[in-house]
Design an enzyme around this catalytic site. Structure first.
Site, short mmCIF file in Angstrom:
data_model
loop_
_atom_site.label_atom_id
_atom_site.label_comp_id
_atom_site.label_asym_id
_atom_site.label_seq_id
_atom_site.Cartn_x
_atom_site.Cartn_y
_atom_site.Cartn_z
N ARG A 168 1.18 -0.98 -0.09
CA ARG A 168 0.31 0.38 -0.39
C ARG A 168 1.03 1.31 0.13
O ARG A 168 0.07 2.31 -0.67
CB ARG A 168 -1.01 -0.10 1.20
CG ARG A 168 -1.76 -1.13 1.24
CD ARG A 168 -2.93 -0.51 2.01
NE ARG A 168 -3.91 -2.13 3.20
CZ ARG A 168 -3.16 -2.85 3.64
NH1 ARG A 168 -2.50 -2.92 4.28
NH2 ARG A 168 -4.04 -4.06 4.21
N THR A 194 11.29 4.10 5.70
CA THR A 194 10.51 4.53 6.44
C THR A 194 9.84 3.31 6.39
O THR A 194 8.89 3.38 7.49
CB THR A 194 9.78 5.67 5.54
OG1 THR A 194 8.82 5.28 4.91
CG2 THR A 194 10.19 6.89 5.57
N ARG A 204 11.03 -0.82 8.37
CA ARG A 204 11.64 -1.06 10.13
C ARG A 204 13.71 -0.90 9.49
O ARG A 204 13.64 -0.30 8.82
CB ARG A 204 11.63 -2.75 10.19
CG ARG A 204 10.27 -2.70 10.69
CD ARG A 204 9.96 -1.92 12.19
NE ARG A 204 8.48 -1.53 12.42
CZ ARG A 204 7.02 -0.75 12.17
NH1 ARG A 204 7.33 -0.01 12.02
NH2 ARG A 204 6.34 -1.40 12.84
N GLU A 243 15.71 2.25 18.25
CA GLU A 243 14.94 3.14 18.81
C GLU A 243 14.43 3.14 20.29
O GLU A 243 14.34 2.50 21.10
CB GLU A 243 14.21 3.14 18.15
CG GLU A 243 14.04 3.08 16.00
CD GLU A 243 12.80 2.76 15.73
OE1 GLU A 243 11.49 3.49 16.31
OE2 GLU A 243 12.99 2.64 14.19
N HIS A 266 10.56 7.69 13.37
CA HIS A 266 9.42 6.89 13.71
C HIS A 266 8.33 8.18 13.52
O HIS A 266 7.55 7.97 14.16
CB HIS A 266 9.76 5.89 14.49
CG HIS A 266 9.61 5.49 14.07
ND1 HIS A 266 10.11 3.64 14.55
CD2 HIS A 266 8.08 4.97 13.21
CE1 HIS A 266 8.82 2.65 13.46
NE2 HIS A 266 7.96 3.78 12.47
C1 DGY Z 1 3.67 1.61 11.95
O1 DGY Z 1 1.98 1.88 11.85
O2 DGY Z 1 3.88 0.35 11.71
C2 DGY Z 1 4.28 2.66 12.11
O3 DGY Z 1 5.64 2.60 12.07
C3 DGY Z 1 3.45 3.87 13.15
O4 DGY Z 1 3.53 3.99 12.63
#
Ligand code: DGY
Length: 321
Positions: free
Chosen positions: A157, A236, A238, A267, A286
């Site tokens: 997505r 963005t 992990r 983190e 994050h």
């Molecule tokens: C998730 O939802 O997995 C993000 O890392 C935090 O929004």
């Protein structure tokens, strides 16, 4: 008797109202401090439901202490913090929050691409530190994004939402995926490619895979060495998808142009991380999904999943492995 629930952090009122109406609850009522592990272990002893965040590790040890637990509602789309297989063995349902954070996270991935390419945060530091003496032809020059090639690792997505944004910048978009998506290729104008090919050809590489045994460490020294010296890497998803130490070496030796990171192996990012000393990386705490509207939707979705399961209905977003 109402079901008992533990909530591991202060959450938006809209979500609290859903839970408070239907459950007896206790809460770790702090904004910016994760529930300590010993507190969590003590709190789950008598609960039927757990509202968790990605900061909580839901493993066998915790489950052993939660004999009544029926549902873990994670306020995140990712659920690598949860041993889903262990939950399933015990008949505990795990839920996540897909969909509602897609566009917000794609916005941030794009922001990171642009910020890293155009040295936005470095330039701001430069100005704030009083280093700006005059306009100068090559001062803080970066790389262009418009019309370049973007490689998307994982066309789920969020990857698709990033691809849609790239069209507005006339970018050629490559993607990796386990299987071809002819419908998306036609609709989004994207081309499937293997990982090595994508790394070699892309000017920007954006990572959008979940963290699993297969994706852990998938971008390391070898993969980074395939990238162009002018390329930008954005993560963005992990942190552990990228071998952080190997990325640090790559950035230090300027073997790629820059990186934009919203996620890290550990983190919060330790204050002694070498990343903090590098100018060619944009670092964020994050915040991929961190718009007020989206975080509220995520909390509401998790609360609804929790309450539905505890009142005998099907949860909306169960996850399986
Ligand atoms: C998730 O939802 O997995 C993000 O890392 C935090 O929004």
């Amino acid at each position: 008797m109402k079901p008992k629930v533990y909530i591991t952090r202060r959450i938006p009122k809209e979500a609290m109202d859903i839970i408070a109406g239907r459950c007896e609850y206790r809460i770790w009522d702090r904004e910016d401090e994760a529930v300590p592990r010993d507190v969590l272990e003590a709190e789950v002893g008598d609960v039927d439901g757990l509202f968790s965040l990605l900061t909580e590790r839901i493993d066998e040890r915790l489950l052993d202490r939660a004999p009544r637990l029926k549902v873990v509602a994670n306020m995140a789309v990712g659920y690598d913090n949860i041993d889903v297989a262990a939950c399933m063995r015990r008949g505990i349902t795990v839920t996540n929050t897909p969909g509602v954070l897609t566009e917000t996270t794609a916005d941030l991935a794009f922001s990171l691409m642009m910020a890293a390419a155009r040295r936005v945060t470095e330039a701001e530091r430069f100005l704030r530190e009083g280093k700006w003496k005059t306009w100068s032809p090559m001062l803080l020059t970066g790389v262009d994004l418009y019309g370049k090639t973007l490689g998307i690792i994982g066309l789920g997505r969020i990857g698709q939402a990033v691809a849609r944004r790239a069209r507005g910048f006339s970018m050629r978009v490559l993607y990796t995926s386990d299987r071809p998506h002819p419908d998306l290729e036609a609709g989004l104008g994207v081309e499937r490619c293997d990982l090595d090919g994508l790394l070699k050809e892309s000017d920007f590489v954006s990572i959008h895979v979940p963290l699993t045994d297969r994706t852990r460490g998938m971008i390391g020294r070898r993969e980074l060495s395939l990238m162009k010296p002018t390329a930008v890497l954005v993560n963005t998803s992990r942190g552990a998808v990228v071998r952080e130490q190997e990325l640090i070496e790559t950035l230090r030796e300027k073997r790629i142009f820059a990186a934009g990171l919203d996620v890290f192996e550990t983190e919060p990012l330790p204050q002694d991380s070498p990343l903090l000393e590098l100018d060619n990386v944009v670092l964020l705490p994050h915040i991929g999904s961190a718009s007020i509207a989206t975080r509220t939707k995520m909390a509401v979705m998790a609360a609804e999943n929790l309450v539905r399961l505890l009142s005998g209905q099907e949860p909306l977003n169960p996850v399986t492995v």
